[in-house]
Structure formats: C-alpha cells, structure tokens
Design a protein around this motif. Structure first.
Motif, PDB file in Angstrom:
ATOM      1  N   VAL A   8       0.858  -1.183   0.000  1.00 40.24           N
ATOM      2  CA  VAL A   8       0.000   0.000   0.000  1.00 40.24           C
ATOM      3  C   VAL A   8       0.889   1.226   0.000  1.00 40.24           C
ATOM      4  O   VAL A   8       1.710   1.405   0.907  1.00 40.24           O
ATOM      5  N   ARG A   9       0.730   2.062  -1.005  1.00 44.59           N
ATOM      6  CA  ARG A   9       1.610   3.214  -1.149  1.00 44.59           C
ATOM      7  C   ARG A   9       0.842   4.499  -0.833  1.00 44.59           C
ATOM      8  O   ARG A   9      -0.129   4.842  -1.490  1.00 44.59           O
ATOM      9  N   GLY A  10       1.277   5.165   0.236  1.00 49.37           N
ATOM     10  CA  GLY A  10       0.751   6.471   0.609  1.00 49.37           C
ATOM     11  C   GLY A  10       1.926   7.330   1.018  1.00 49.37           C
ATOM     12  O   GLY A  10       3.017   7.222   0.452  1.00 49.37           O
ATOM     13  N   GLU A  11       1.738   8.200   2.022  1.00 52.68           N
ATOM     14  CA  GLU A  11       2.888   8.961   2.519  1.00 52.68           C
ATOM     15  C   GLU A  11       3.915   8.014   3.131  1.00 52.68           C
ATOM     16  O   GLU A  11       5.104   8.298   3.155  1.00 52.68           O
ATOM     17  N   SER A  34      -0.211  -7.445  -5.299  1.00 58.43           N
ATOM     18  CA  SER A  34      -1.148  -6.367  -5.606  1.00 58.43           C
ATOM     19  C   SER A  34      -0.658  -5.109  -4.913  1.00 58.43           C
ATOM     20  O   SER A  34      -0.038  -5.177  -3.843  1.00 58.43           O
ATOM     21  N   GLU A  35      -0.895  -3.988  -5.554  1.00 57.80           N
ATOM     22  CA  GLU A  35      -0.479  -2.703  -5.010  1.00 57.80           C
ATOM     23  C   GLU A  35      -1.670  -1.749  -5.017  1.00 57.80           C
ATOM     24  O   GLU A  35      -2.495  -1.773  -5.932  1.00 57.80           O
ATOM     25  N   ILE A  36      -1.751  -0.930  -3.983  1.00 55.24           N
ATOM     26  CA  ILE A  36      -2.831   0.043  -3.848  1.00 55.24           C
ATOM     27  C   ILE A  36      -2.219   1.420  -3.689  1.00 55.24           C
ATOM     28  O   ILE A  36      -1.309   1.616  -2.868  1.00 55.24           O
ATOM     29  N   VAL A 406     -13.346   3.264   2.022  1.00 53.58           N
ATOM     30  CA  VAL A 406     -13.024   2.812   0.671  1.00 53.58           C
ATOM     31  C   VAL A 406     -12.747   1.308   0.628  1.00 53.58           C
ATOM     32  O   VAL A 406     -13.237   0.592  -0.241  1.00 53.58           O
ATOM     33  N   HIS A 407     -11.950   0.833   1.590  1.00 52.06           N
ATOM     34  CA  HIS A 407     -11.438  -0.530   1.494  1.00 52.06           C
ATOM     35  C   HIS A 407     -11.106  -1.017   2.907  1.00 52.06           C
ATOM     36  O   HIS A 407     -10.491  -0.283   3.684  1.00 52.06           O
TER      37      HIS A 407
END
Length: 437
Positions: A8-11, A34-36, A406-407
């Motif tokens: 999971v890519r965020g800050e 899988s990448e989000i 969202v998820h």
C-alpha cells in the motif's frame, strides 16, 4: 529487493505478507502481488468494536453474524466483541458459548471475540467461560429487556466480581440504577405519560452516576477489573477517571450516538434513536466530547431488532437499541474535536491494550494486517439502501458523512471494497487476555 503479498503506497508505504505487517517506511523497495495507491487517503488500523449485539444463535431474525459482520466490515471494522445477551440462549455457560462460537465461525466476515454473561445463578460458570476464552463478563445493573438475561443484585455483582478477580477477568457493567429507573418509569406510566420525552425523563444522568459509583465501590472492595460500557455523560467519565487516579483498574466506553445525537433527536427521530442510557442534551454532549481523554474505548453498541419491535405507541414498550456498527468510524471522522490519533486510540489501540489483543490494534510490524482505507475528501449520505444490516433501519439515515470507507482488510485480505465482499467469510475467533492498566 523485497516482495509482498500487498503493498500500500501512501505517505508511508506498508508491506503485507502472510497476513501480517512486514514492512513500514517511505519508498519501500520491492513489489507486491497487488499494489494500492493510497495517496490523499487516510489509513487507519482496523476498528475493534468491543460492543455489538449480533443476536445469534436464537435471534438471527434480529441480525446474525452474516449480516452484522458485513455491516461492520463496510464500516472499517475488522474485529468485533459480541455481547452475551440477545442471543438465545444467552452466553452464560460452556454450551451456550460453544453454540455462539460455532455460529460465528460459520458466518463472520470479521474476526470476533465473545463476552460472557454474569447473571443471577451463574457465578460458578465464570471459570468455564474463562477457559473457553471470553473477553470478560457483562452484567446489567438494571433490567436488560431480555427475560433470560436477568439483572444482578448487589450480592450477585459482588460475588461475581470476587470470582472474576480470582480468574483475572474483566467485568463490564451496564450502569443504571434499577431502583431509580423502575420507580420513575412506573410513575410515568401510571400517569399516562408514555412519550419519548417521558422515557428520557425516566432515565436521568443521576441514575447512571449512582450505578457507576456503586460498581466502582465494589471493584475497589473486590479488586476486580471493571469496564463501564456506554457512558453517556461527562460526569460518569469523571467518576471513572477519579477511580483510576486512585489506583483502581477501571475504564469506560462511550458510543458514537452519544457524540452525534441528542435527546431532541430521540424525540424527532423516534423509536430508531431509543437506547439506554438514553441520548442526552446538547450541553451534556459537548461536555462528553471534552472528556474523551479519559475514555478508553468507543464501541457502537449495535443493538438491532425487527422493525415491528420499534412500532409501539407507548415509547416505554419500544425496543431500546440503535443500529450503528456500520458507521462507527465514519461518524467519528466527522466530529471536529476528535483528531485521527484520537480515533486510533479509542477504536483500535486502546481497545487492544485494554483487552490484551496483542496481534491487533495498530499498524506495526508483526501485528495482523488489519486496516481500513478512508477517503476524507468525499462526502457521503447515509441511505437505507446502503445499509448491510438484516433490517435496513438506523437513526443515522439521511445524515451526511465527512468521510467514506473505501477498502477494509482483515489479515491482509480484502473484506470490503465499494460494496463488495469476499465469496466466503473467514473471520476467526480471537482469545483476548485482560491486562492491567
């Protein structure tokens, strides 16, 4: 180079593998199956809702684990604690515990723990419940509204607390004075006063405070770990904070409905907003919001019923319970006084810490990869069509939310995304161990 089941890519990037958080940091190297992209979104640890009534077995027509857990997952919740009453039979001994655990394992979309019950006549069953792995035992200091889950008198509560202390168990109490509420109720009904406002007047803050103090006094005498559920007033929170300052192992919970709804809403909305303790005034609500630093957990107290149980001309006869587990997190996101770090403490970290869920309660390497992704930039209306409960009713219908779930992920697996759920449930029983403050 590292590979993950999910990245999971965020800050901050989050790497998940084999159901656990395995990497945290900016610009993690490697790839995931899988990448989000979670930029501009908020990632919360999965909510642990320590107070729901899914009413199974025996009253699945009221809710059930299948529908209740889906609603919870849709709201960002990954673990629930189911209360002992409303199921039939209630969870007060070994066989009733086994029946409920079996039902939950067959249908729950989220992980689950189970509360046991403390009722007249079952003190000798507490050791069996402890061996089965209950999170603690729940007692009612006033009429529960359920015939087979009796309120405890002073002697039963004291004996139960003594036994719970020996077994290192938490006792949770519904704290309202039975004597005070019964007398006020009888006076109102005798005088023909049966409106929503009359019901509110029959359960004043004073009834809550009397019971909280009595429970605290017994906890001090018995050295029992005590958790006061659904505290509706700042004064109640203050009593708990003072007891804790004196060295007692006492904590409390409040609920979203006390933070976003008022007594006027109960009068306006009617039966869907009935609960006990009841909703309080706007002034009481403001004071409660200011007291959250001394609150340990926020639970939904999701307590549904068939629609016909909400259809009574006499408000005292209306089922008292609010359907709310689907919106616990999103409602809190809309309260200005509550910061994201407060939400994490009250709905995740603080719950896990109080009840000993060592693998839950935070986005930390080695913990279960339970988390939810929230869009803080999208406003969403609560509609009855969007509800996943068995009965599509809630006092929050029509309310605008300031954030959208969202998820939701449970142990790294998606359990909710845009209204969709997995083909099969895979919630597991979790065995909490109560811990001291």
């Amino acid at each position: 180079m590292s590979d993950f089941d999910l990245l999971v890519r965020g800050e901050q990037d989050i790497g998940v593998s084999e159901g656990q958080f395995v990497a945290l940091g900016q610009n993690l190297s490697g790839s995931g199956q899988s990448e989000i992209d979670a930029h501009d979104l908020i990632i919360f640890p999965g909510v642990i809702d320590a107070h729901v009534h899914f009413n199974e077995p025996g009253r699945t027509d009221w809710e059930g684990f299948a529908t209740g857990s889906r609603a919870a997952a849709a709201g960002g919740t990954t673990t629930i604690f189911d209360m002992p009453l409303n199921a039939h039979p209630p969870t007060i001994d070994g066989p009733s515990f086994d029946a409920k655990r079996t039902a939950a394992e067959q249908s729950s979309m989220v992980d689950f723990a189970l509360w046991g019950g403390l009722v007249p006549g079952n003190v000798n069953e507490l050791a069996t419940l402890r061996e089965r792995g209950v999170v603690g035992v729940k007692a009612f200091m006033s009429n529960s509204g359920i015939e087979d889950f009796g309120a405890v008198d002073h002697v039963t509560l004291r004996d139960g607390m003594l036994r719970a202390a020996e077994l290192d168990m938490i006792v949770a109490v519904h704290a309202e004075s039975e004597a005070m509420t019964r007398e006020l109720t009888q006076e109102a009904i005798k005088a023909g006063r049966t409106s929503a406002r009359d019901y509110l007047d029959s359960r004043p803050v004073a009834a809550e405070l009397e019971a909280i103090q009595r429970a605290i006094d017994l906890a001090a005498e018995t050295h029992c770990k005590l958790h006061i559920v659904h505290v509706s007033s700042a004064e109640g929170v203050r009593l708990v904070a003072e007891a804790r300052a004196e060295g007692l192992d006492v904590t409390c919970e409040t609920c979203p409905h006390y933070l976003v709804l008022t007594d006027d809403d109960m009068v306006t909305v009617g039966a869907l907003a009935k609960c006990a303790p009841p909703l309080r005034s706007a002034r009481e609500q403001r004071e409660l919001r200011r007291s959250l630093a001394n609150v340990t957990t926020i639970g939904s107290d999701h307590s549904p019923s068939p629609p016909e149980m909400k259809e009574r001309s006499n408000f005292f006869e209306v089922w008292g319970g609010i359907s709310g587990c689907q919106h616990l997190l999103s409602l809190l996101c809309g309260i200005e006084e509550i910061l994201p770090q407060d939400i994490v403490r009250l709905t995740s970290f603080g719950v896990a810490q109080r009840f000993g869920l060592k693998r839950k309660g935070g986005i930390e390497i080695g913990k279960d990869a339970d988390f939810t992704i929230v869009d803080p930039n999208t406003r969403e209306n609560i509609t009855t069509d969007s509800l996943h409960y068995r009965h599509k009713q809630t006092p929050y219908a029509g309310r605008k939310l300031d954030a959208r779930i969202v998820h939701t992920f449970l142990r790294g697996q998606s359990i909710f995304e845009d209204g969709n759920f997995p083909a099969r449930p895979f919630g597991r029983f979790v065995r909490p161990q109560a811990t001291s403050l």
